[in-house]
Design a protein around this motif. Structure first.
Motif, PDB file in Angstrom:
ATOM      1  N   ARG A  14      37.209  35.285  30.525  1.00 33.85           N
ATOM      2  CA  ARG A  14      37.529  36.682  30.211  1.00 33.85           C
ATOM      3  C   ARG A  14      37.930  37.492  31.435  1.00 33.85           C
ATOM      4  N   GLY A  15      37.470  37.115  32.599  1.00 32.20           N
ATOM      5  CA  GLY A  15      37.796  37.851  33.819  1.00 32.20           C
ATOM      6  C   GLY A  15      39.133  37.483  34.427  1.00 32.20           C
ATOM      7  N   PRO A  17      42.380  37.940  33.527  1.00 34.79           N
ATOM      8  CA  PRO A  17      43.416  38.962  33.696  1.00 34.79           C
ATOM      9  C   PRO A  17      43.129  39.921  34.857  1.00 34.79           C
ATOM     10  N   SER A  18      41.904  40.375  34.964  1.00 33.46           N
ATOM     11  CA  SER A  18      41.539  41.293  36.042  1.00 33.46           C
ATOM     12  C   SER A  18      41.654  40.626  37.409  1.00 33.46           C
ATOM     13  N   SER A  19      41.133  39.411  37.536  1.00 26.15           N
ATOM     14  CA  SER A  19      41.213  38.688  38.814  1.00 26.15           C
ATOM     15  C   SER A  19      42.663  38.439  39.211  1.00 26.15           C
ATOM     16  N   ARG A  21      45.333  40.140  38.256  1.00 29.03           N
ATOM     17  CA  ARG A  21      45.959  41.426  38.564  1.00 29.03           C
ATOM     18  C   ARG A  21      45.651  41.844  40.006  1.00 29.03           C
ATOM     19  N   HIS A  22      44.389  41.748  40.394  1.00 28.73           N
ATOM     20  CA  HIS A  22      43.990  42.127  41.755  1.00 28.73           C
ATOM     21  C   HIS A  22      44.618  41.205  42.793  1.00 28.73           C
ATOM     22  N   ALA A  43      51.281  44.968  37.957  1.00 27.72           N
ATOM     23  CA  ALA A  43      49.909  44.627  37.555  1.00 27.72           C
ATOM     24  C   ALA A  43      49.794  44.504  36.043  1.00 27.72           C
ATOM     25  N   SER A  47      48.776  41.102  34.083  1.00 31.72           N
ATOM     26  CA  SER A  47      47.633  41.154  33.172  1.00 31.72           C
ATOM     27  C   SER A  47      48.014  40.692  31.769  1.00 31.72           C
ATOM     28  N   THR A  51      46.548  37.402  30.044  1.00 30.26           N
ATOM     29  CA  THR A  51      45.802  37.622  28.802  1.00 30.26           C
ATOM     30  C   THR A  51      46.361  36.746  27.683  1.00 30.26           C
TER      31      THR A  51
END
Length: 136
Positions: A14-15, A17-19, A21-22, A43, A47, A51
């Motif tokens: 689940r993490g 997309p965030s990882s 993006r950063h 970004a 994401s 996703t």
């Protein structure tokens, strides 16, 4: 300018997309891209691609970025050969492809190691021209 490339293996959770993006923003900033609005759009594209790969792809996921002659291409590969398509939004999703289309020059799908790679060419960065920087 030579071509700049970055390749990241993305954890299937689940993490992701965030990882992703950063990490993408760190790479693009390191390459010299500075326009905040352009980086925000990049970004969102990253994401959405990740996703979609987590939700609908499967297998190993990888993120690749390329910059050459002022062009930036972001791609995500996954283990599914199912080609993404635009669909009507619902309470869960359905906006990803529309967002990618709105924030990019265009996108394509390629066969990749039994799965697919979705490649998105970003709009040119308005204030930076060509990035300066090294290889990530």
């Amino acid at each position: 300018m030579s071509e700049l490339t970055a390749h990241l293996d993305v954890p299937l959770d689940r993490g992701a997309p965030s990882s992703s993006r950063h990490a993408a923003i760190a790479v693009l900033t390191g390459w010299g891209f500075r326009d905040d609005d352009w980086l925000d759009a990049a970004a969102v594209v990253v994401s959405e691609l990740v996703t979609n790969a987590v939700r609908h792809g499967g297998g190993c996921i990888s993120l690749q970025m390329e910059a050459h002659d002022g062009r930036v291409v972001v791609s995500v590969a996954d283990g599914s050969a199912v080609v993404p398509r635009r669909r009507d939004p619902d309470g869960i999703g359905g906006r990803g492809i529309a967002l990618i289309e709105a924030l990019s020059v265009g996108w394509t799908v390629q066969n990749h190691q039994g799965g697919k790679r979705v490649r998105v060419e970003l709009h040119p960065c308005p204030s930076d021209g060509e990035p300066s920087g090294g290889r990530a």
